[in-house]
Design an enzyme around this catalytic site. Sequence first.
Site, PDB file in Angstrom:
ATOM      1  N   THR A 232     -10.694  -7.383  -5.226  1.00  0.00           N
ATOM      2  CA  THR A 232     -11.980  -7.215  -5.899  1.00  0.00           C
ATOM      3  C   THR A 232     -12.493  -5.955  -5.721  1.00  0.00           C
ATOM      4  O   THR A 232     -13.497  -5.619  -6.607  1.00  0.00           O
ATOM      5  CB  THR A 232     -12.882  -8.128  -5.130  1.00  0.00           C
ATOM      6  OG1 THR A 232     -12.824  -8.227  -3.698  1.00  0.00           O
ATOM      7  CG2 THR A 232     -12.547  -9.540  -5.381  1.00  0.00           C
ATOM      8  N   GLU A 233     -12.080  -5.053  -5.198  1.00  0.00           N
ATOM      9  CA  GLU A 233     -12.727  -3.565  -4.882  1.00  0.00           C
ATOM     10  C   GLU A 233     -11.786  -2.834  -5.826  1.00  0.00           C
ATOM     11  O   GLU A 233     -12.456  -1.606  -6.018  1.00  0.00           O
ATOM     12  CB  GLU A 233     -12.536  -3.252  -3.632  1.00  0.00           C
ATOM     13  CG  GLU A 233     -13.604  -3.828  -2.488  1.00  0.00           C
ATOM     14  CD  GLU A 233     -13.365  -5.245  -2.137  1.00  0.00           C
ATOM     15  OE1 GLU A 233     -11.887  -5.590  -2.015  1.00  0.00           O
ATOM     16  OE2 GLU A 233     -14.244  -6.241  -1.831  1.00  0.00           O
ATOM     17  N   ASN A 234     -10.782  -3.145  -6.378  1.00  0.00           N
ATOM     18  CA  ASN A 234      -9.787  -2.238  -7.090  1.00  0.00           C
ATOM     19  C   ASN A 234     -10.268  -1.731  -8.457  1.00  0.00           C
ATOM     20  O   ASN A 234      -9.807  -0.985  -9.021  1.00  0.00           O
ATOM     21  CB  ASN A 234      -8.415  -2.742  -7.090  1.00  0.00           C
ATOM     22  CG  ASN A 234      -7.759  -2.559  -5.835  1.00  0.00           C
ATOM     23  OD1 ASN A 234      -6.725  -3.257  -5.849  1.00  0.00           O
ATOM     24  ND2 ASN A 234      -7.892  -1.540  -4.952  1.00  0.00           N
ATOM     25  N   TRP A 235     -11.349  -2.692  -8.952  1.00  0.00           N
ATOM     26  CA  TRP A 235     -12.184  -2.286 -10.153  1.00  0.00           C
ATOM     27  C   TRP A 235     -12.661  -0.788 -10.244  1.00  0.00           C
ATOM     28  O   TRP A 235     -12.940  -0.031 -11.239  1.00  0.00           O
ATOM     29  CB  TRP A 235     -13.086  -3.400 -10.667  1.00  0.00           C
ATOM     30  CG  TRP A 235     -12.432  -4.599 -10.884  1.00  0.00           C
ATOM     31  CD1 TRP A 235     -12.525  -5.828  -9.996  1.00  0.00           C
ATOM     32  CD2 TRP A 235     -11.634  -5.282 -11.902  1.00  0.00           C
ATOM     33  NE1 TRP A 235     -11.965  -6.869 -10.265  1.00  0.00           N
ATOM     34  CE2 TRP A 235     -11.464  -6.561 -11.631  1.00  0.00           C
ATOM     35  CE3 TRP A 235     -11.472  -4.809 -13.063  1.00  0.00           C
ATOM     36  CZ2 TRP A 235     -10.507  -7.411 -12.425  1.00  0.00           C
ATOM     37  CZ3 TRP A 235     -10.351  -5.289 -13.969  1.00  0.00           C
ATOM     38  CH2 TRP A 235     -10.094  -6.643 -13.485  1.00  0.00           C
TER      39      TRP A 235
ATOM     40  N   TRP B 162       2.794   7.953  -2.650  1.00  0.00           N
ATOM     41  CA  TRP B 162       4.171   8.282  -2.800  1.00  0.00           C
ATOM     42  C   TRP B 162       4.450   8.969  -4.462  1.00  0.00           C
ATOM     43  O   TRP B 162       5.041   9.908  -4.213  1.00  0.00           O
ATOM     44  CB  TRP B 162       4.650   6.829  -2.834  1.00  0.00           C
ATOM     45  CG  TRP B 162       6.266   6.770  -3.217  1.00  0.00           C
ATOM     46  CD1 TRP B 162       7.156   6.882  -2.304  1.00  0.00           C
ATOM     47  CD2 TRP B 162       6.958   6.883  -4.519  1.00  0.00           C
ATOM     48  NE1 TRP B 162       8.540   6.711  -2.986  1.00  0.00           N
ATOM     49  CE2 TRP B 162       8.387   6.841  -4.225  1.00  0.00           C
ATOM     50  CE3 TRP B 162       6.454   6.887  -5.668  1.00  0.00           C
ATOM     51  CZ2 TRP B 162       9.294   6.861  -5.224  1.00  0.00           C
ATOM     52  CZ3 TRP B 162       7.417   6.931  -6.930  1.00  0.00           C
ATOM     53  CH2 TRP B 162       9.062   6.896  -6.498  1.00  0.00           C
TER      54      TRP B 162
ATOM     55  N   ASP C  42       0.729  -1.165  -0.223  1.00  0.00           N
ATOM     56  CA  ASP C  42       0.020  -0.020   0.095  1.00  0.00           C
ATOM     57  C   ASP C  42       0.718   1.217   0.025  1.00  0.00           C
ATOM     58  O   ASP C  42       2.091   1.397   0.657  1.00  0.00           O
ATOM     59  CB  ASP C  42      -0.991   0.019   1.191  1.00  0.00           C
ATOM     60  CG  ASP C  42      -1.887   0.792   1.071  1.00  0.00           C
ATOM     61  OD1 ASP C  42      -2.377   1.433   0.026  1.00  0.00           O
ATOM     62  OD2 ASP C  42      -2.625   1.221   2.281  1.00  0.00           O
TER      63      ASP C  42
ATOM     64  N   ASN D  45       1.398   3.455  -3.107  1.00  0.00           N
ATOM     65  CA  ASN D  45       1.976   3.669  -4.398  1.00  0.00           C
ATOM     66  C   ASN D  45       1.433   4.974  -4.745  1.00  0.00           C
ATOM     67  O   ASN D  45       2.131   5.977  -5.241  1.00  0.00           O
ATOM     68  CB  ASN D  45       1.567   2.881  -5.246  1.00  0.00           C
ATOM     69  CG  ASN D  45       2.206   1.190  -5.031  1.00  0.00           C
ATOM     70  OD1 ASN D  45       3.098   1.282  -4.181  1.00  0.00           O
ATOM     71  ND2 ASN D  45       1.850   0.380  -5.667  1.00  0.00           N
TER      72      ASN D  45
ATOM     73  N   ARG E 213      -0.535   8.469 -10.334  1.00  0.00           N
ATOM     74  CA  ARG E 213      -0.608   7.436  -9.419  1.00  0.00           C
ATOM     75  C   ARG E 213       0.100   6.162 -10.082  1.00  0.00           C
ATOM     76  O   ARG E 213       0.644   5.532  -9.372  1.00  0.00           O
ATOM     77  CB  ARG E 213      -2.020   7.009  -9.016  1.00  0.00           C
ATOM     78  CG  ARG E 213      -2.679   7.953  -8.310  1.00  0.00           C
ATOM     79  CD  ARG E 213      -4.176   7.661  -8.019  1.00  0.00           C
ATOM     80  NE  ARG E 213      -4.312   6.434  -7.224  1.00  0.00           N
ATOM     81  CZ  ARG E 213      -4.301   6.197  -6.137  1.00  0.00           C
ATOM     82  NH1 ARG E 213      -3.848   6.944  -5.316  1.00  0.00           N
ATOM     83  NH2 ARG E 213      -4.439   4.953  -5.672  1.00  0.00           N
TER      84      ARG E 213
HETATM   85  C1  FPP Z   1      -2.070  -0.056  -3.343  1.00  0.00           C
HETATM   86  O1  FPP Z   1      -1.792   1.304  -2.946  1.00  0.00           O
HETATM   87  C2  FPP Z   1      -1.401  -0.640  -4.448  1.00  0.00           C
HETATM   88  C3  FPP Z   1      -2.392  -1.337  -5.453  1.00  0.00           C
HETATM   89  C4  FPP Z   1      -3.548  -1.615  -5.425  1.00  0.00           C
HETATM   90  C5  FPP Z   1      -1.601  -2.024  -6.532  1.00  0.00           C
HETATM   91  C6  FPP Z   1      -0.351  -2.831  -6.270  1.00  0.00           C
HETATM   92  C7  FPP Z   1       0.203  -3.149  -7.722  1.00  0.00           C
HETATM   93  C8  FPP Z   1       1.494  -3.091  -7.664  1.00  0.00           C
HETATM   94  C9  FPP Z   1       2.676  -2.726  -6.801  1.00  0.00           C
HETATM   95  C10 FPP Z   1       2.044  -3.292  -9.018  1.00  0.00           C
HETATM   96  C11 FPP Z   1       1.698  -4.809  -9.740  1.00  0.00           C
HETATM   97  C12 FPP Z   1       2.205  -5.982  -9.009  1.00  0.00           C
HETATM   98  C13 FPP Z   1       3.257  -6.916  -8.994  1.00  0.00           C
HETATM   99  C14 FPP Z   1       3.184  -8.196  -8.312  1.00  0.00           C
HETATM  100  C15 FPP Z   1       4.067  -6.925 -10.359  1.00  0.00           C
HETATM  101  P1  FPP Z   1      -2.557   2.599  -3.470  1.00  0.00           P
HETATM  102  O2  FPP Z   1      -2.458   2.715  -4.882  1.00  0.00           O
HETATM  103  O3  FPP Z   1      -4.107   2.065  -3.210  1.00  0.00           O
HETATM  104  O4  FPP Z   1      -2.035   3.747  -2.513  1.00  0.00           O
HETATM  105  P2  FPP Z   1      -2.550   5.024  -2.021  1.00  0.00           P
HETATM  106  O5  FPP Z   1      -3.312   4.428  -0.529  1.00  0.00           O
HETATM  107  O6  FPP Z   1      -1.220   5.876  -1.575  1.00  0.00           O
HETATM  108  O7  FPP Z   1      -3.475   5.661  -2.905  1.00  0.00           O
END
Ligand code: FPP
Length: 242
Positions: free
Chosen positions: A72-75, A31, A26, A28, A39
Amino acid sequence: MGIFRKKEEIQVDFDHIPEHIAIIMDGNGRWAKKRGMPRTYGHSVGAETFRTIANYCKEIGVKYLTVYAFSTENWKRPKEEVDTIMGLLDKYLHEAIDDAVKNGTRIAIFGDLSVLTPELQALCKKAKEVTSCYEGCQTNICLNYGGRDEILHAVRGCMEEGKAPEELTEADIAAHLYSAGTPDPDLVIRPSGEIRISNFLLWQSAYSEFYFTDVLWPDFSEQELLKAIAAYQHRSRRFGGV
Ligand code: FPP
């Protein structure tokens, strides 16, 4: 206690590394935002962090690594972001297949893959098949994964086999989870300052130790992993006993 090796000031007992580490990757998006970047850039760097941590887990003797790549919620996220994450997974799975001999890593995918593109479904299947003979750290990628969905899927599987309610056991459900055959995680790590489970490994984490850190996933390093392991090694695991 085994031999202590010191990496900076963190003291880890390398003879007692947790067998199974699970990570919610979590932070990304935040960051990237802090750097004025989209993002999607955070996810690309997060994918690199995943490679670094997966390699390091193998090096220090972790037997199973499970990562939450797409829930399943990330869509609900913008299409561009979903496409980027799927593209990163596609790239990683191709690499895992091409470098299978060199890496010796077994890949498993946990989740409902039926809604993925036929190409990605085929790639998941191939990565699993091609790497199934390797004994290195098994890397489990949770993709279109939800803990509740997994339990529902498992219960349906039991019912389809004709299990009577009074016969149904915990072992039956465990045998129908996406993770069947994989031991429960010893340590669940969540970076980024959020302190919740977010539908990750609900069944399997019943007796896991949890480690939370404010570090955002793209900044999560080998050192941060050692800090989590050191904290884990100070815990007393009683599994409900004394
Ligand atoms: C959560 O951070 C992260 C994700 C929903 C995606 C994770 C995917 C990867 C790291 C890349 C692909 C994976 C592999 C195994 C190659 P967020 O975006 O919700 O962060 P935030 O809370 O800061 O918005």
